[in-house]
Design an enzyme around this catalytic site. Structure first.
Site, PDB file in Angstrom:
ATOM      1  N   HIS A  98       0.824  -1.198   0.000  1.00 39.04           N
ATOM      2  CA  HIS A  98       0.000   0.000   0.000  1.00 39.04           C
ATOM      3  C   HIS A  98       0.864   1.256   0.000  1.00 39.04           C
ATOM      4  CE1 HIS A  98      -3.191   2.549   2.264  1.00 39.04           C
ATOM      5  NE2 HIS A  98      -3.599   2.401   1.012  1.00 39.04           N
ATOM      6  N   HIS A 158      -0.953  11.297  -1.699  1.00 40.84           N
ATOM      7  CA  HIS A 158      -2.293  10.859  -1.283  1.00 40.84           C
ATOM      8  C   HIS A 158      -3.247  12.009  -1.012  1.00 40.84           C
ATOM      9  CE1 HIS A 158      -5.387   9.506   1.589  1.00 40.84           C
ATOM     10  NE2 HIS A 158      -5.297   8.333   0.975  1.00 40.84           N
TER      11      HIS A 158
END
Ligand code: G3P
Ligand code: MG
Length: 231
Positions: A10, A52
């Site tokens: 991730h 992100h």
């Protein structure tokens, strides 16, 4: 049919490196991972970069919105442990070098959904080499824009909880995978997906027991911050 490893690192390298950095890709490869996920947004100059959040504060020493920050400023920032914010082009080089399957999560800044999807798809279509990546997004608008630019790429639908009409949405862009939050996946959904031949991928799973339980129920892969989770 897409071949999916059970573990997907991730945000590049999970907790082994600052999130969404090239150091994370090196770590993922060193740990033997075969797949990585990272988030891609456009800078003010329209460059696809790995980050992100819409704003710089949490993961860098900068301030303000990514989509309002020019490359000259963006690439001077520290994204953790002396790492720079990488471009999608830089990440692509490492994925090719290491033979990593990439799940490119298109993460558009608010108001830039279509432009971000189109830009990422154009980049992948024209410049990606090596294993074909999997493009996903929480933004249906971004994903549709990507698909319009490059309909032959591999797409995955990404939701927190999967809506009832997911098969219609899959069909609209020829999506090959379905991604959702681990805590929201139901056995009914897994049965529907299995019947349709669509692999289900769950985020973010950081306990080995939880991962094994999801696999036993029919989940194909998990996104994890612990890249040694299944070792
Ligand atoms: O793409 C799976 C996962 O990364 C989605 O959540 O917030 O970590 O990008 P997030
Ligand atoms: Mg993500």
């Amino acid at each position: 049919m897409i071949v999916l490893p059970r573990l997907i690192a991730h945000r590049c390298g999970g907790n082994r490196a600052p999130e969404n950095t090239l150091a994370g890709l090196h770590e993922a490869a060193r740990a033997g991972c075969r797949a990585v996920e990272f988030d891609v947004m456009l800078s003010a100059d329209g460059t696809p970069v790995l980050i992100h959040d819409e704003t710089l504060e949490r993961t860098t020493n900068g301030v303000g919105r990514v989509c309002e920050t020019p490359d000259a400023v963006l690439f001077s920032l520290d994204a953790g442990a002396g790492e720079r914010i990488p471009t999608l082009a830089e990440a692509a080089v490492l994925c090719q070098r290491y033979g990593l399957l990439a799940n490119i999560e298109i993460k558009p800044a608010t108001g830039h959904e279509a432009a971000t999807g189109a830009s990422v798809a154009r980049f992948v279509q024209e410049r990606w080499q090596g294993l074909p990546p999997l493009l996903s997004s929480f933004s249906a608008e971004a994903l549709q824009a990507a698909w319009r630019v490059a309909p032959a790429l591999q797409y995955g639908l990404l939701f927190e909880a999967v809506p009832a009409d997911w098969q219609r949405q899959c069909g609209a862009i020829g999506a090959v995978t379905l991604h959702c939050a681990a805590g929201r996946v139901t056995d009914a959904l897994l049965a529907e997906a299995a019947a349709a031949g669509v692999p289900v991928l769950c985020y973010t799973v950081n306990e080995a027991g939880a991962a094994q339980a999801l696999f036993a129920r029919g989940v194909s892969s998990v996104f994890s911050d612990r890249i040694d989770l299944l070792a």
